[in-house]
Design a protein around this motif. Structure first.
Motif, mmCIF file in Angstrom:
data_model
loop_
_atom_site.group_PDB
_atom_site.id
_atom_site.type_symbol
_atom_site.label_atom_id
_atom_site.label_comp_id
_atom_site.label_asym_id
_atom_site.label_seq_id
_atom_site.Cartn_x
_atom_site.Cartn_y
_atom_site.Cartn_z
ATOM 1 N N THR A 79 0.833 -1.198 0.000
ATOM 2 C CA THR A 79 0.000 0.000 0.000
ATOM 3 C C THR A 79 0.869 1.250 0.000
ATOM 4 O O THR A 79 1.742 1.409 0.862
ATOM 5 C CB THR A 79 -0.894 0.023 1.258
ATOM 6 N N ARG A 80 0.626 2.139 -0.963
ATOM 7 C CA ARG A 80 1.347 3.419 -1.002
ATOM 8 C C ARG A 80 0.891 4.296 0.153
ATOM 9 O O ARG A 80 -0.279 4.290 0.538
ATOM 10 C CB ARG A 80 1.059 4.176 -2.305
ATOM 11 N N VAL A 81 1.818 5.056 0.707
ATOM 12 C CA VAL A 81 1.519 6.041 1.748
ATOM 13 C C VAL A 81 2.157 7.367 1.338
ATOM 14 O O VAL A 81 2.891 7.438 0.350
ATOM 15 C CB VAL A 81 2.015 5.590 3.145
ATOM 16 N N ALA A 82 1.896 8.408 2.123
ATOM 17 C CA ALA A 82 2.430 9.740 1.825
ATOM 18 C C ALA A 82 3.954 9.697 1.719
ATOM 19 O O ALA A 82 4.625 8.962 2.449
ATOM 20 C CB ALA A 82 2.010 10.727 2.911
ATOM 21 N N SER A 83 4.474 10.496 0.821
ATOM 22 C CA SER A 83 5.917 10.567 0.602
ATOM 23 C C SER A 83 6.638 11.151 1.815
ATOM 24 O O SER A 83 6.083 11.962 2.545
ATOM 25 C CB SER A 83 6.217 11.439 -0.616
ATOM 26 N N ALA B 60 10.130 13.156 2.325
ATOM 27 C CA ALA B 60 11.201 13.807 1.578
ATOM 28 C C ALA B 60 12.570 13.254 1.980
ATOM 29 O O ALA B 60 12.777 12.942 3.151
ATOM 30 C CB ALA B 60 11.155 15.309 1.808
ATOM 31 N N PRO B 61 13.471 13.077 1.039
ATOM 32 C CA PRO B 61 13.390 13.475 -0.352
ATOM 33 C C PRO B 61 12.857 12.374 -1.263
ATOM 34 O O PRO B 61 12.987 12.453 -2.474
ATOM 35 C CB PRO B 61 14.852 13.788 -0.696
ATOM 36 N N PHE B 62 12.280 11.336 -0.696
ATOM 37 C CA PHE B 62 11.854 10.178 -1.482
ATOM 38 C C PHE B 62 10.408 10.321 -1.935
ATOM 39 O O PHE B 62 9.567 10.820 -1.201
ATOM 40 C CB PHE B 62 12.027 8.896 -0.661
ATOM 41 N N GLY B 63 10.121 9.843 -3.134
ATOM 42 C CA GLY B 63 8.785 9.991 -3.684
ATOM 43 C C GLY B 63 7.950 8.730 -3.645
ATOM 44 O O GLY B 63 6.742 8.790 -3.842
ATOM 45 N N VAL B 64 8.563 7.587 -3.399
ATOM 46 C CA VAL B 64 7.835 6.322 -3.436
ATOM 47 C C VAL B 64 7.914 5.687 -2.056
ATOM 48 O O VAL B 64 8.966 5.217 -1.632
ATOM 49 C CB VAL B 64 8.404 5.377 -4.515
ATOM 50 N N CYS B 65 6.770 5.705 -1.349
ATOM 51 C CA CYS B 65 6.718 5.200 0.020
ATOM 52 C C CYS B 65 5.571 4.212 0.167
ATOM 53 O O CYS B 65 4.536 4.353 -0.485
ATOM 54 C CB CYS B 65 6.542 6.357 0.998
ATOM 55 N N PHE B 66 5.767 3.241 1.043
ATOM 56 C CA PHE B 66 4.784 2.190 1.265
ATOM 57 C C PHE B 66 4.574 1.962 2.755
ATOM 58 O O PHE B 66 5.486 2.151 3.559
ATOM 59 C CB PHE B 66 5.265 0.869 0.644
ATOM 60 N N TYR C 113 8.044 2.368 4.733
ATOM 61 C CA TYR C 113 9.284 2.128 4.004
ATOM 62 C C TYR C 113 9.329 3.103 2.835
ATOM 63 O O TYR C 113 8.297 3.395 2.232
ATOM 64 C CB TYR C 113 9.316 0.722 3.388
ATOM 65 N N VAL C 114 10.519 3.570 2.501
ATOM 66 C CA VAL C 114 10.685 4.346 1.280
ATOM 67 C C VAL C 114 11.598 3.578 0.343
ATOM 68 O O VAL C 114 12.492 2.854 0.782
ATOM 69 C CB VAL C 114 11.265 5.760 1.542
ATOM 70 N N LEU C 115 11.337 3.726 -0.944
ATOM 71 C CA LEU C 115 12.211 3.155 -1.957
ATOM 72 C C LEU C 115 13.433 4.057 -2.031
ATOM 73 O O LEU C 115 13.317 5.252 -2.284
ATOM 74 C CB LEU C 115 11.478 3.102 -3.306
ATOM 75 N N LEU D 51 16.829 16.999 -6.663
ATOM 76 C CA LEU D 51 15.959 15.834 -6.585
ATOM 77 C C LEU D 51 14.615 16.173 -7.186
ATOM 78 O O LEU D 51 14.097 17.257 -7.016
ATOM 79 C CB LEU D 51 15.762 15.401 -5.128
ATOM 80 N N ARG D 52 14.047 15.249 -7.896
ATOM 81 C CA ARG D 52 12.724 15.443 -8.473
ATOM 82 C C ARG D 52 11.836 14.329 -7.934
ATOM 83 O O ARG D 52 12.143 13.170 -8.071
ATOM 84 C CB ARG D 52 12.785 15.376 -9.988
ATOM 85 N N LEU D 53 10.728 14.710 -7.330
ATOM 86 C CA LEU D 53 9.839 13.713 -6.750
ATOM 87 C C LEU D 53 8.504 13.727 -7.438
ATOM 88 O O LEU D 53 8.068 14.683 -7.964
ATOM 89 C CB LEU D 53 9.652 13.987 -5.264
#
Length: 114
Positions: free
Chosen positions: A42-46, A48-54, A98-100, A112-114
């Motif tokens: 399940t995705r969750v709110a980002s 920073a600085p990472f854009g892909v979080c679960f 977790y963040v990717l 960084l571009r998110l």
């Protein structure tokens, strides 16, 4: 990477995450999110600085880290690949997320571009 050395992907042992040129990053994260969805992540709110979080809910852990999609970096041929498991691709940023551990940057700048 262009003739001036700009672009591409940087793997570093001194930076705690991998940075990719924006178009590579966008393609990579789309594919990762698709496979993660198949694994019921399940995705969750980002964060920073990472854009892909679960969410970490329902994600099992093994000695290889969280059970998440593996990342295969294919080198000069399909027979030469570097497989990155959850221990080295995901970062637990808090008890529930977790963040990717990959980020993108614009081609001309290192932002960084998110």
């Amino acid at each position: 990477m262009d003739h001036e050395g700009k672009g591409g992907t940087k793997l570093s042992t001194t930076v705690p995450y991998t940075t990719m040129e924006t178009t590579i990053f966008e393609t990579f994260t789309k594919a990762y999110i698709t496979v993660a969805a198949v694994m019921n992540m399940t995705r969750v709110a980002s964060v920073a600085p990472f854009g892909v979080c679960f969410s970490s809910d329902g994600v099992d852990k093994t000695r290889m880290g969280p059970v998440v999609p593996a990342v295969d970096l294919v080198m000069q041929s399909e027979m030469v690949r570097w497989r990155i498991h959850g221990r080295n691709s995901m970062v637990e940023v808090n008890e529930g997320s977790y963040v990717l551990g990959f980020c993108g940057w614009g081609f001309e700048s290192q932002r960084l571009r998110l």
